[in-house]
Write a protein that holds these residues in place. Sequence first.
Motif, mmCIF file in Angstrom:
data_model
loop_
_atom_site.group_PDB
_atom_site.id
_atom_site.type_symbol
_atom_site.label_atom_id
_atom_site.label_comp_id
_atom_site.label_asym_id
_atom_site.label_seq_id
_atom_site.Cartn_x
_atom_site.Cartn_y
_atom_site.Cartn_z
ATOM 1 N N ALA A 42 10.095 15.661 -11.572
ATOM 2 C CA ALA A 42 11.554 15.804 -11.613
ATOM 3 C C ALA A 42 12.234 15.505 -10.281
ATOM 4 C CB ALA A 42 11.921 17.213 -12.071
ATOM 5 N N HIS A 43 11.513 15.648 -9.193
ATOM 6 C CA HIS A 43 12.134 15.486 -7.881
ATOM 7 C C HIS A 43 11.583 14.330 -7.061
ATOM 8 C CE1 HIS A 43 14.220 19.256 -8.371
ATOM 9 N NE2 HIS A 43 13.087 19.768 -8.820
ATOM 10 N N ARG A 44 10.473 13.760 -7.504
ATOM 11 C CA ARG A 44 9.828 12.734 -6.679
ATOM 12 C C ARG A 44 9.588 11.436 -7.436
ATOM 13 N NH1 ARG A 44 4.480 15.333 -4.732
ATOM 14 N NH2 ARG A 44 4.493 15.904 -6.918
ATOM 15 N N LEU A 45 9.683 10.362 -6.668
ATOM 16 C CA LEU A 45 9.274 9.035 -7.112
ATOM 17 C C LEU A 45 8.017 8.683 -6.325
ATOM 18 C CD1 LEU A 45 12.721 7.190 -6.830
ATOM 19 C CD2 LEU A 45 11.664 8.113 -8.910
ATOM 20 N N CYS A 46 7.324 7.666 -6.759
ATOM 21 C CA CYS A 46 6.231 7.127 -5.938
ATOM 22 C C CYS A 46 6.284 5.607 -6.046
ATOM 23 C CB CYS A 46 4.872 7.685 -6.347
ATOM 24 S SG CYS A 46 4.271 7.193 -7.959
ATOM 25 N N MET A 47 5.725 4.978 -5.053
ATOM 26 C CA MET A 47 5.664 3.520 -5.075
ATOM 27 C C MET A 47 4.717 3.115 -6.195
ATOM 28 S SD MET A 47 7.753 2.393 -2.807
ATOM 29 C CE MET A 47 7.326 0.667 -2.892
ATOM 30 N N ARG A 48 5.142 2.129 -6.999
ATOM 31 C CA ARG A 48 4.266 1.632 -8.060
ATOM 32 C C ARG A 48 2.960 1.158 -7.446
ATOM 33 N NH1 ARG A 48 5.860 -2.880 -10.925
ATOM 34 N NH2 ARG A 48 7.649 -3.288 -9.625
ATOM 35 N N GLY A 49 1.887 1.455 -8.110
ATOM 36 C CA GLY A 49 0.565 1.063 -7.645
ATOM 37 C C GLY A 49 -0.134 2.124 -6.819
ATOM 38 N N THR A 50 0.605 3.173 -6.400
ATOM 39 C CA THR A 50 -0.033 4.200 -5.572
ATOM 40 C C THR A 50 -0.408 5.446 -6.354
ATOM 41 O OG1 THR A 50 2.022 5.270 -4.814
ATOM 42 C CG2 THR A 50 1.211 3.378 -3.540
ATOM 43 N N TYR A 51 -0.077 5.472 -7.627
ATOM 44 C CA TYR A 51 -0.484 6.592 -8.481
ATOM 45 C C TYR A 51 -1.376 6.037 -9.580
ATOM 46 C CZ TYR A 51 -0.043 11.166 -10.719
ATOM 47 O OH TYR A 51 -0.299 12.401 -11.250
ATOM 48 N N SER A 52 -2.322 5.203 -9.159
ATOM 49 C CA SER A 52 -3.228 4.535 -10.086
ATOM 50 C C SER A 52 -4.589 4.405 -9.426
ATOM 51 C CB SER A 52 -2.676 3.148 -10.457
ATOM 52 O OG SER A 52 -2.556 2.343 -9.299
ATOM 53 N N ASP A 53 -5.522 3.901 -10.175
ATOM 54 C CA ASP A 53 -6.856 3.678 -9.629
ATOM 55 C C ASP A 53 -7.256 2.249 -9.981
ATOM 56 O OD1 ASP A 53 -9.252 4.134 -8.398
ATOM 57 O OD2 ASP A 53 -10.167 5.143 -10.124
ATOM 58 N N PRO A 54 -7.456 1.351 -9.079
ATOM 59 C CA PRO A 54 -7.416 1.561 -7.640
ATOM 60 C C PRO A 54 -5.979 1.636 -7.130
ATOM 61 C CG PRO A 54 -7.839 -0.746 -8.080
ATOM 62 C CD PRO A 54 -7.796 -0.040 -9.422
ATOM 63 N N ILE A 55 -5.819 2.241 -5.967
ATOM 64 C CA ILE A 55 -4.507 2.358 -5.333
ATOM 65 C C ILE A 55 -4.200 1.069 -4.582
ATOM 66 C CG2 ILE A 55 -3.233 3.538 -3.503
ATOM 67 C CD1 ILE A 55 -4.865 6.058 -4.208
ATOM 68 N N ARG A 56 -3.010 0.557 -4.783
ATOM 69 C CA ARG A 56 -2.504 -0.569 -3.992
ATOM 70 C C ARG A 56 -0.990 -0.597 -4.162
ATOM 71 N NH1 ARG A 56 -4.658 -5.374 -1.537
ATOM 72 N NH2 ARG A 56 -2.968 -6.805 -1.118
ATOM 73 N N CYS A 57 -0.275 -0.336 -3.090
ATOM 74 C CA CYS A 57 1.188 -0.305 -3.151
ATOM 75 C C CYS A 57 1.721 -1.671 -3.566
ATOM 76 C CB CYS A 57 1.762 0.093 -1.793
ATOM 77 S SG CYS A 57 3.567 0.171 -1.792
ATOM 78 N N VAL A 58 2.675 -1.666 -4.466
ATOM 79 C CA VAL A 58 3.274 -2.904 -4.964
ATOM 80 C C VAL A 58 3.981 -3.685 -3.852
ATOM 81 C CG1 VAL A 58 5.455 -1.815 -5.658
ATOM 82 C CG2 VAL A 58 4.644 -3.837 -6.880
ATOM 83 N N ALA A 59 4.393 -3.015 -2.794
ATOM 84 C CA ALA A 59 5.107 -3.679 -1.699
ATOM 85 C C ALA A 59 4.161 -4.309 -0.671
ATOM 86 C CB ALA A 59 6.038 -2.691 -1.004
ATOM 87 N N LEU A 60 2.868 -4.090 -0.834
ATOM 88 C CA LEU A 60 1.897 -4.605 0.127
ATOM 89 C C LEU A 60 1.612 -6.080 -0.118
ATOM 90 C CD1 LEU A 60 -0.177 -4.127 2.407
ATOM 91 C CD2 LEU A 60 -1.807 -3.476 0.613
ATOM 92 N N ASP A 61 1.784 -6.892 0.918
ATOM 93 C CA ASP A 61 1.403 -8.302 0.907
ATOM 94 C C ASP A 61 0.282 -8.401 1.933
ATOM 95 O OD1 ASP A 61 1.158 -11.046 0.966
ATOM 96 O OD2 ASP A 61 3.062 -11.379 1.998
ATOM 97 N N SER A 62 -0.961 -8.452 1.449
ATOM 98 C CA SER A 62 -2.066 -8.320 2.384
ATOM 99 C C SER A 62 -3.374 -8.843 1.837
ATOM 100 C CB SER A 62 -2.241 -6.828 2.710
ATOM 101 O OG SER A 62 -3.350 -6.594 3.518
#
Length: 143
Positions: A42-62
Amino acid sequence: MLHPCLTCGACCTQYRVAFHWMESDEVTDGGVPHQLTERLDAHRLCMRGTYSDPIRCVALDSEIGVYSRCSIHPNRPSVCREVDASWEYGKASSQCDRARIAHGMAPLTLADWRWRDGADNDDDHPDDSGNSPSSPPNTPVAA
């Protein structure tokens, strides 16, 4: 020499990036792009891709360990801003160390930051072995 984070990116593949919904650009000008987030509770968002397995932030270009950039760096969440690279500010960062180790990279050391130091010259040990060009004569600059 590059900032070590620009050849790493490991932290963006190891941790959930959760933050208060008020950091979203739907609420705050210049905030985290809402389309790159998902609701965590209810109070928090998370970057897509960081609440999954494997973790990889959607904003990461790497390619981890080769090159790395955050595609939303000026608008990244506060939790990302709070993670320092080890020894960047004179102390180790366990988050940085664990992420690097998880990708088979050595933790950063003080030596990884030497490129930021001054030229470190002194009169007894010049860096150029005496091959510097002579100084130009003091001639007035034409007006």
